[in-house]
Design a protein around this motif. Structure first.
Motif, PDB file in Angstrom:
ATOM      1  N   SER A  32      38.335  62.277  23.855  1.00 35.59           N
ATOM      2  CA  SER A  32      39.063  62.642  22.631  1.00 35.59           C
ATOM      3  C   SER A  32      39.680  61.246  22.176  1.00 35.59           C
ATOM      4  CB  SER A  32      39.987  63.649  22.332  1.00 35.59           C
ATOM      5  OG  SER A  32      41.439  63.169  23.945  1.00 35.59           O
ATOM      6  N   LEU A  33      40.722  60.627  22.753  1.00 38.69           N
ATOM      7  CA  LEU A  33      40.650  59.483  22.238  1.00 38.69           C
ATOM      8  C   LEU A  33      40.460  58.211  21.816  1.00 38.69           C
ATOM      9  CD1 LEU A  33      44.040  57.631  22.508  1.00 38.69           C
ATOM     10  CD2 LEU A  33      43.105  57.048  24.565  1.00 38.69           C
ATOM     11  N   ILE A  34      39.033  57.593  22.667  1.00 33.23           N
ATOM     12  CA  ILE A  34      38.303  56.779  21.986  1.00 33.23           C
ATOM     13  C   ILE A  34      37.509  57.889  20.538  1.00 33.23           C
ATOM     14  CG2 ILE A  34      36.016  56.105  22.155  1.00 33.23           C
ATOM     15  CD1 ILE A  34      36.894  55.963  25.453  1.00 33.23           C
ATOM     16  N   ASN A  35      37.581  58.758  20.491  1.00 27.61           N
ATOM     17  CA  ASN A  35      36.942  59.081  19.551  1.00 27.61           C
ATOM     18  C   ASN A  35      37.932  59.088  18.067  1.00 27.61           C
ATOM     19  OD1 ASN A  35      34.454  59.910  19.688  1.00 27.61           O
ATOM     20  ND2 ASN A  35      35.281  62.011  20.365  1.00 27.61           N
ATOM     21  N   PHE A  36      39.849  59.443  18.375  1.00 29.11           N
ATOM     22  CA  PHE A  36      40.505  58.880  17.599  1.00 29.11           C
ATOM     23  C   PHE A  36      40.878  57.771  17.446  1.00 29.11           C
ATOM     24  CE2 PHE A  36      44.708  58.050  16.873  1.00 29.11           C
ATOM     25  CZ  PHE A  36      45.011  58.886  15.737  1.00 29.11           C
ATOM     26  N   LEU A  72      39.908  52.923  13.575  1.00 27.50           N
ATOM     27  CA  LEU A  72      39.375  52.142  12.281  1.00 27.50           C
ATOM     28  C   LEU A  72      38.350  52.185  11.183  1.00 27.50           C
ATOM     29  CD1 LEU A  72      39.090  50.480  15.882  1.00 27.50           C
ATOM     30  CD2 LEU A  72      40.953  50.226  14.249  1.00 27.50           C
ATOM     31  N   ASN A  73      37.508  53.211  11.285  1.00 29.29           N
ATOM     32  CA  ASN A  73      36.169  53.294  10.200  1.00 29.29           C
ATOM     33  C   ASN A  73      36.941  52.959   8.968  1.00 29.29           C
ATOM     34  OD1 ASN A  73      34.168  52.838  12.176  1.00 29.29           O
ATOM     35  ND2 ASN A  73      33.425  55.240  12.790  1.00 29.29           N
ATOM     36  N   LYS A  74      38.548  53.769   8.969  1.00 36.92           N
ATOM     37  CA  LYS A  74      38.812  53.870   8.053  1.00 36.92           C
ATOM     38  C   LYS A  74      39.626  52.666   7.101  1.00 36.92           C
ATOM     39  CE  LYS A  74      40.443  58.717   8.688  1.00 36.92           C
ATOM     40  NZ  LYS A  74      41.836  59.257   8.535  1.00 36.92           N
ATOM     41  N   LEU A  75      39.297  51.544   8.408  1.00 37.69           N
ATOM     42  CA  LEU A  75      39.597  49.987   7.700  1.00 37.69           C
ATOM     43  C   LEU A  75      39.089  50.015   6.537  1.00 37.69           C
ATOM     44  CD1 LEU A  75      41.549  48.571  10.690  1.00 37.69           C
ATOM     45  CD2 LEU A  75      42.052  49.479   9.360  1.00 37.69           C
ATOM     46  N   GLU A  76      37.479  50.647   6.799  1.00 41.10           N
ATOM     47  CA  GLU A  76      36.703  49.880   6.196  1.00 41.10           C
ATOM     48  C   GLU A  76      37.086  50.178   4.612  1.00 41.10           C
ATOM     49  OE1 GLU A  76      32.972  51.002   7.819  1.00 41.10           O
ATOM     50  OE2 GLU A  76      32.755  49.130   8.584  1.00 41.10           O
ATOM     51  N   SER A 115      53.111  57.402  22.420  1.00 37.23           N
ATOM     52  CA  SER A 115      51.421  57.736  23.083  1.00 37.23           C
ATOM     53  C   SER A 115      50.071  56.771  21.834  1.00 37.23           C
ATOM     54  CB  SER A 115      51.584  59.511  21.671  1.00 37.23           C
ATOM     55  OG  SER A 115      51.563  59.298  20.639  1.00 37.23           O
ATOM     56  N   PHE A 116      49.658  56.989  22.728  1.00 37.38           N
ATOM     57  CA  PHE A 116      48.218  55.657  22.768  1.00 37.38           C
ATOM     58  C   PHE A 116      48.141  55.903  20.785  1.00 37.38           C
ATOM     59  CE2 PHE A 116      47.409  55.170  26.544  1.00 37.38           C
ATOM     60  CZ  PHE A 116      47.415  53.729  26.947  1.00 37.38           C
ATOM     61  N   GLU A 117      48.439  57.040  20.346  1.00 36.00           N
ATOM     62  CA  GLU A 117      47.450  57.891  18.803  1.00 36.00           C
ATOM     63  C   GLU A 117      48.918  57.208  18.179  1.00 36.00           C
ATOM     64  OE1 GLU A 117      47.709  59.776  21.293  1.00 36.00           O
ATOM     65  OE2 GLU A 117      45.765  60.410  21.124  1.00 36.00           O
ATOM     66  N   ALA A 118      50.131  57.526  18.329  1.00 36.54           N
ATOM     67  CA  ALA A 118      50.885  57.015  17.079  1.00 36.54           C
ATOM     68  C   ALA A 118      50.950  55.649  17.200  1.00 36.54           C
ATOM     69  CB  ALA A 118      52.582  57.653  17.739  1.00 36.54           C
ATOM     70  N   ALA A 119      50.595  54.978  18.620  1.00 40.88           N
ATOM     71  CA  ALA A 119      50.727  53.364  18.568  1.00 40.88           C
ATOM     72  C   ALA A 119      49.031  52.420  17.579  1.00 40.88           C
ATOM     73  CB  ALA A 119      50.366  53.232  19.580  1.00 40.88           C
ATOM     74  N   VAL A 120      47.825  53.293  17.220  1.00 38.59           N
ATOM     75  CA  VAL A 120      46.748  53.384  16.911  1.00 38.59           C
ATOM     76  C   VAL A 120      47.586  53.117  15.611  1.00 38.59           C
ATOM     77  CG1 VAL A 120      44.398  53.854  16.754  1.00 38.59           C
ATOM     78  CG2 VAL A 120      45.061  53.670  19.071  1.00 38.59           C
ATOM     79  N   ASP A 121      48.019  54.380  15.712  1.00 36.62           N
ATOM     80  CA  ASP A 121      48.300  54.739  13.902  1.00 36.62           C
ATOM     81  C   ASP A 121      48.735  53.700  13.238  1.00 36.62           C
ATOM     82  OD1 ASP A 121      47.450  56.771  11.676  1.00 36.62           O
ATOM     83  OD2 ASP A 121      49.532  57.568  11.769  1.00 36.62           O
ATOM     84  N   SER A 122      49.859  53.043  13.881  1.00 34.22           N
ATOM     85  CA  SER A 122      50.396  52.177  13.595  1.00 34.22           C
ATOM     86  C   SER A 122      50.168  50.825  13.242  1.00 34.22           C
ATOM     87  CB  SER A 122      52.058  52.044  14.433  1.00 34.22           C
ATOM     88  OG  SER A 122      53.171  51.107  14.346  1.00 34.22           O
ATOM     89  N   ALA A 123      49.205  50.731  13.855  1.00 32.85           N
ATOM     90  CA  ALA A 123      48.340  49.289  14.451  1.00 32.85           C
ATOM     91  C   ALA A 123      48.056  49.582  12.781  1.00 32.85           C
ATOM     92  CB  ALA A 123      47.903  49.170  15.114  1.00 32.85           C
ATOM     93  N   CYS A 124      46.924  50.153  12.839  1.00 31.82           N
ATOM     94  CA  CYS A 124      46.153  50.614  11.683  1.00 31.82           C
ATOM     95  C   CYS A 124      46.912  50.434  10.416  1.00 31.82           C
ATOM     96  CB  CYS A 124      45.056  51.832  11.394  1.00 31.82           C
ATOM     97  SG  CYS A 124      44.037  51.450  12.691  1.00 31.82           S
TER      98      CYS A 124
END
Length: 100
Positions: free
Chosen positions: A15-19, A24-28, A73-82
């Motif tokens: 689920s983390l990898i899918n998130f 990241l697909n939204k960056l396109e 959390s990883f989700e918050a970090a990924v969201d912030s980085a994106c």
């Protein structure tokens, strides 16, 4: 876009990898020439609560962007980085538009 995900000091569940892949697909939407991205997720062994580190490297033609974030959390970090990457890609797109 091709996304390479690596987890250090822990095993990432599906689920983390899918998130990460979906986010990241939204960056396109912001810059359509994204080639690939590398995501490094690390758990830092500290007593603090913000011990999850995410580093994202996005490859575009003739350049690359690297963003590193640390959160609870990883989700918050990924969201912030994106969010940071979105701003950088929008700036790059505006710069390319002005050059043409």
């Amino acid at each position: 876009m091709k996304v390479n995900t690596q987890s250090v000091n822990f095993n990432a569940d599906g689920s983390l990898i899918n998130f990460v892949q979906n986010r990241l697909n939204k960056l396109e939407l912001f810059y359509d020439k994204v080639i690939s991205s590398d995501v490094y997720m690390k758990v830092q062994k500290t007593s603090g609560k913000e011990n999850k580190i995410v580093e994202i490297q996005v490859n575009i033609p003739k350049d690359r962007f690297i963003v590193k974030k640390q959160c609870k959390s990883f989700e918050a970090a990924v969201d912030s980085a994106c969010n940071s990457l979105e701003r950088k890609l929008i700036k790059r797109k505006e710069k390319m538009r002005l050059q043409v």
